[in-house]
Write an enzyme that holds these catalytic residues in place. Structure first.
Site, short mmCIF file in Angstrom:
data_model
loop_
_atom_site.label_atom_id
_atom_site.label_comp_id
_atom_site.label_asym_id
_atom_site.label_seq_id
_atom_site.Cartn_x
_atom_site.Cartn_y
_atom_site.Cartn_z
N GLY A 104 0.72 -1.27 0.08
CA GLY A 104 0.04 0.21 -0.03
C GLY A 104 1.03 1.22 -0.18
N GLU A 116 -1.99 -8.49 -5.14
CA GLU A 116 -1.12 -9.35 -5.77
C GLU A 116 -0.21 -8.35 -6.79
OE1 GLU A 116 -0.51 -12.51 -9.52
OE2 GLU A 116 -2.40 -11.34 -9.34
N LYS A 140 -8.63 9.64 12.26
CA LYS A 140 -10.01 9.31 12.20
C LYS A 140 -10.60 8.27 13.34
CE LYS A 140 -10.56 10.15 7.18
NZ LYS A 140 -9.28 10.88 7.07
N GLY A 168 -1.07 12.07 -2.19
CA GLY A 168 -0.88 11.25 -3.16
C GLY A 168 -1.03 9.88 -2.76
N GLU A 201 -18.51 11.40 7.12
CA GLU A 201 -17.58 12.20 7.15
C GLU A 201 -17.71 13.48 8.11
OE1 GLU A 201 -15.21 14.10 3.28
OE2 GLU A 201 -17.23 14.13 3.47
#
Length: 569
Positions: free
Chosen positions: A209, A234, A327, A369, A462
């Site tokens: 990630g 993968e 969060k 990003g 949110e």
């Protein structure tokens, strides 16, 4: 053939003079060379003239040695798409002077008016900023005025950071939104981290990630004994495998395609490698997606953390560093609540007798990003001609670059004594609407004219703004100016463990969504849903908070169901 010293003759008749032949040779060669040079230079002149006319006419900001050298390199580079026309200075001393026959233009006064006049007089198309010669507030001021004058803005980092000085134009790019965020540069103690990681066997979960892959890259620099990168994606795992193979050919590493919730698989990995350090970055992070799929959010974010944390204890891991999120602070959505539940578990496990592993939690906000973050999303919308969608005109967020966040994770991992939650200084929060407008301007377009901006309304779960501390937590400073430690509320291990057992049964067998969320709210009492179908659950009776003193509830605090627990000694 008859000849003498002066003439060459054939059958008695003179044909050529030897001197004349020699002279003719030199003249012919000279004329031929002159003709070739004339043609070549004429072509070069015409080519350069055409090229110069097609180049972007730019101002170079500043008159330092760096900016002057950069301008000279651009002038000498035939392939450069940029043509320096003048230097722009905020210092009146250089006014009316020239460098390399380029004028020095002053902009000490009303800069927007002066830039407008300069643009018309010299037919300027853009402004080039060089390196970090300006502070971020100064850069923002210059950029805003440059946009107002209808000019583009380009940026390049300092030449001493370049790999090579050739192809200078390749080092110049349009200014990015990251360059305009007001935050101080981050400095870390690389020697301390090196001493801590060198020669260790290290696991990075979620290693394919955004955060996990950068953590793996940074850990590789410190020469661990072995690096294991684990992820269930993968293609992304294959990409980080290729990167490490090419960039760190001597690094001993392995990529494991596996799911952190598969206990048998995880136990096999821990038994094989006996990790010294675990960086746990595997998580589901998209708020609306987890709001609609709470089972998967709890399974990965909470239960996956529990499996790994228990294995870290069982196999004598020295440190377990969990990557959390802002969060998780007073969560308003399921994703944040699942991360908060994971935080509670590792903190409770730390207090369990006999545990020697140091459990360290790191919290930070949005990273620039990363996969699915707002900046790539806005860029794609702008590329497609809009509209750019913002959920609320007043929504704000904290931002940090991925490398910066990972540097602080590594630094915090070396600082922890066990049980802490480290909170990163994210700088000033950014209004998302302002970011959208600036990104449109950075693309050379006008917001609301060339690219529309639409306010779509807050998404499920949110918040308008994120917080840094839960209720009852206090912020304490550390020796690192960008890392604070939260004085956390402690929870009894048995209580948290039993609550997670119940949640595990619900998500895997019989539980409906609302029943699952109700149980999650009981475990995380500060979880109050916003803009969510689960809001009505908060209107029901909230669990009672019980204080535990030396393992026993305080008098007159009976409770009919599992509740939030504070520990005092």
């Amino acid at each position: 053939m008859i000849g003498n010293s002066a003439y060459i003759s054939y059958t008695g008749n003179q044909v050529f003079s030897g001197t004349g032949l020699l002279l003719y040779t030199f003249l012919s060669f000279g004329f031929l060379m002159a003709f070739r040079i004339l043609v070549k230079e004429s072509y070069r002149f015409l080519s350069n003239t055409a090229s110069q006319n097609s180049k972007k006419r730019i101002l170079v900001f500043g008159v330092s040695d760096t900016s002057i050298g950069l301008a000279q390199s651009l002038i000498n580079d035939a392939h450069s798409p940029y043509r320096p026309i003048a230097f722009l200075s905020t210092n009146e001393k250089g006014h009316n002077y020239k460098i390399m026959n380029l004028p020095i233009l002053n902009c000490c006064g009303a800069i927007e008016n002066e830039l407008e006049a300069i643009k018309k007089r010299y037919n300027i198309q853009g402004l080039l900023l060089v390196g970090d010669t300006l502070s971020v507030p100064e850069k923002n001021r210059i950029v805003e005025k440059t946009f107002a004058a209808g000019l583009e803005v380009y940026n390049t980092f300092m030449p001493e950071k370049w790999d090579k000085l050739s192809d200078v134009h390749l080092k110049i790019a349009p200014l990015q939104i990251e360059d305009l965020l007001e935050r101080d540069p981050i400095e870390i103690d690389t020697q301390l981290i090196c001493n801590d990681l060198r020669g260790k066997t290290i696991l990075v979960t979620g290693g394919a990630g955004s955060i996990g892959s950068e953590l793996a890259k940074q850990v590789a620099v410190f020469k661990p004994k072995k690096l294991i990168i684990l992820d269930n994606a993968e293609s992304a795992l294959h990409s980080i495998d290729l990167y490490l193979k090419k960039t760190f050919p001597k690094l001993k590493y392995q990529c494991y395609l596996a799911d952190v919730t598969q206990q048998g698989r995880m136990e096999g990995v821990f038994a094989k490698f006996r990790f010294d350090v675990v960086y746990h970055a595997a998580a589901y992070k998209h708020v609306p997606m987890i709001e609609n799929h709470p089972r998967e959010g709890i399974r990965i974010n909470t239960m996956g953390t529990r499996i790994l944390a228990k294995l870290a204890c069982d196999y004598g891991c020295q440190r377990f560093v969990m990557v959390s999120t802002d969060k998780a602070v007073n969560p308003s959505n399921v994703m944040g609540a699942t991360k908060r539940a994971a935080e509670m578990y590792v903190q409770a496990l730390q207090s369990k007798p006999g545990v020697t592993t140091k459990f360290i939690t790191t919290r930070f906000g949005n990273v620039l990003g990363s996969n699915g973050s707002v900046i790539p999303f806005f860029k794609e919308q702008i590329k497609n001609g809009g509209p750019v969608t913002v959920t609320h005109k007043d929504i704000i967020r904290y931002f940090m670059t991925i490398p910066e966040a990972c540097q602080l994770v590594l630094q915090a991992g070396t600082m922890g004594k066990g049980g802490e939650i480290f909170v990163f200084d994210m700088g000033k929060p950014v209004r998302i609407l302002d970011m959208a407008e600036r990104m449109i301007k950075l693309s050379g377009l006008k917001p609301y004219e060339d690219i529309p901006i639409e306010i779509t309304g807050l998404r499920e779960g949110e918040k308008l703004y994120e917080e840094l501390l839960n209720d009852g937590e206090q912020m304490l400073s550390t020796f690192h100016p960008k890392i604070m430690v939260s004085g956390v509320v402690e929870y009894e291990y048995e209580y948290v463990s039993q609550a997670l057992d119940h949640l595990d049964i619900l998500i895997n067998k019989v539980g409906k969504k609302r029943e699952i969320i109700k149980k999650l709210k009981a475990l995380v009492p500060e979880f109050l849903s916003q803009n969510s179908v689960y809001q009505d659950l908060d209107l029901l009776e909230k669990p009672v908070e019980v204080t535990i003193l030396n393992g026993n509830p305080l008098p007159n605090q009976k409770h009919p169901k599992p509740v939030a627990v504070k520990t005092q000694t």
